[in-house]
Write a protein that holds these residues in place. Structure first.
Motif, PDB file in Angstrom:
ATOM      1  N   GLU A 197       0.821  -1.205   0.000  1.00  0.00           N
ATOM      2  CA  GLU A 197       0.000   0.000   0.000  1.00  0.00           C
ATOM      3  C   GLU A 197       0.854   1.255   0.000  1.00  0.00           C
ATOM      4  N   SER A 226       1.731   6.075  -7.602  1.00  0.00           N
ATOM      5  CA  SER A 226       0.589   6.742  -8.234  1.00  0.00           C
ATOM      6  C   SER A 226       0.830   8.241  -8.418  1.00  0.00           C
ATOM      7  N   GLU A 237       0.920   3.872  -3.278  1.00  0.00           N
ATOM      8  CA  GLU A 237       0.641   5.294  -3.177  1.00  0.00           C
ATOM      9  C   GLU A 237       1.764   6.129  -3.770  1.00  0.00           C
TER      10      GLU A 237
END
Length: 370
Positions: free
Chosen positions: A362, A369, A366
């Motif tokens: 995760e 992105s 992030e």
């Protein structure tokens, strides 16, 4: 004055007897002349031409790979020039159903076994797609850990035997690899279970900078097969016909249930150990380089084929141009591969993520992105 010790066992004579059994097998001499007529393999002219074509192609691939590495367009690379007879001659004796477990210098063999060239370049760059292959391609990724592939090979060969497959598992290492524990464990296991395996030691004289004579007191590396109770052969690794015959016969013995073979190929690498900073001029003399250049496997085999009237300069130039064109296209294909992400690695390494990797996944998702 101390009296001379008297031993009950003549162990020196015993060792001498064993070492004399391991003579170098050769078919072509340095001038490309047949010196062992009875051992010449039954290969057609077309097969001989194909073997030469692959050796020439591999030499060009090595030259271009070195250039690409210096340009920063490849990652890890171990030069192969000088070892074409050992590598390509041995692979030429295998079949598609055989399993290959290469070391890091043995990328040419898995390319000729079916690995797309662009994937070989991706592997060098550390891209995960470089080791994603179809299920019908019986290869393992090049092993970086010295000698580890020997234990893996014994296991693969045991699986082939238990499943009744008429195939062999083949692996490679260098002379330095024979000093590793995995080497002994692998050949011992293979001998104990009489599995269809071929263990090839490419003795190019140096384990990085350590001379072969400092690796072991044994006069040959092939004789190490004796301790494991398996067949052992020493072969002229600059002679493609001799290497072919040694591996082909080892394969026949293996699939006939006669167990594994250890093959030592006497060869030489003309370049550095790897392109990662090694300087061979610090531990090899110019005289030694010149001596081995006279044994060049391409020169030797070219003379032999020319004497038979089945090879010429025009044919070789065609291979060279084909190699350059295909390498150029493979580099473009490798360049077009998607940029590797940390999340890609996490996804492909686990079927179900443990809690710590879920958290990391995760975090990186992030970051990527943005």
């Amino acid at each position: 004055m101390a009296s001379k010790a008297k031993y009950r066992f003549d162990v020196s004579a015993q060792l001498d007897t064993i070492e004399k059994e391991f003579q170098t097998f050769q078919i072509l001499n340095e001038d490309g002349e047949i010196v062992n007529e009875q051992a010449v393999p039954d290969l057609t002219d077309e097969q001989l031409q194909e073997l030469m074509r692959r050796m020439v192609y591999t030499r060009i691939l090595d030259q271009r790979s070195i250039s690409l590495n210096r340009q920063g367009r490849l990652g890890f690379y171990a030069p192969t020039a000088g070892q074409e007879a050992s590598q390509i001659g041995s692979h030429f004796a295998l079949e598609k159903e055989d399993f290959l477990l290469p070391g890091y210098r043995d990328v040419p063999q898995i390319i000729w076994h079916g690995l797309p060239l662009y994937k070989a370049f991706l592997w060098s760059r550390g891209h995960y797609q470089g080791i994603q292959v179809s299920k019908d391609l019986n290869i393992f990724p090049p092993q970086i850990i010295i000698g580890a592939q020997y234990v893996q090979t014994a296991g693969i060969a045991l699986g082939l035997k238990k499943n009744g497959k008429k195939a062999v598992a083949v692996t490679y290492t260098g002379d330095g690899g024979t000093s590793q524990g995995d080497f002994y464990e692998g050949i011992n296991f293979a001998g104990a279970f009489k599995v269809p395996a071929i263990f090839i030691v490419q003795n190019n004289g140096f384990a990085i900078s350590t001379p072969r004579e400092k690796q072991t007191a044994a006069k040959t590396l092939a004789q190490k097969a004796v301790a494991a109770g398996i067949y052992g052969v020493q072969v002229d690794g600059m002679d493609p016909l001799a290497v072919y015959v040694a591996v082909r016969e080892a394969r026949e013995r293996a699939i006939n249930g006669e167990g594994p073979t250890l093959i030592e190929t006497l060869c030489y690498r003309y370049g550095p150990h790897t392109m990662s900073g090694d300087d061979p001029t610090r531990y090899r003399s110019k005289e030694l380089d010149n001596e081995w250049e006279k044994k060049d496997p391409l020169v030797r085999f070219r003379k032999y084929l020319e004497s038979k009237g089945i090879w010429n300069e025009e044919m070789e130039e065609q291979v060279i141009e084909q190699a350059k064109e295909e390498i150029q296209q493979a580099v473009k294909q490798a360049d077009a591969a998607p940029k590797q992400k940390v999340t890609d690695l996490i996804e492909i390494m686990n079927e179900e993520l443990p809690s710590n990797l879920k958290e990391q996944y995760e975090i990186y998702k992030e970051k990527e992105s943005k």
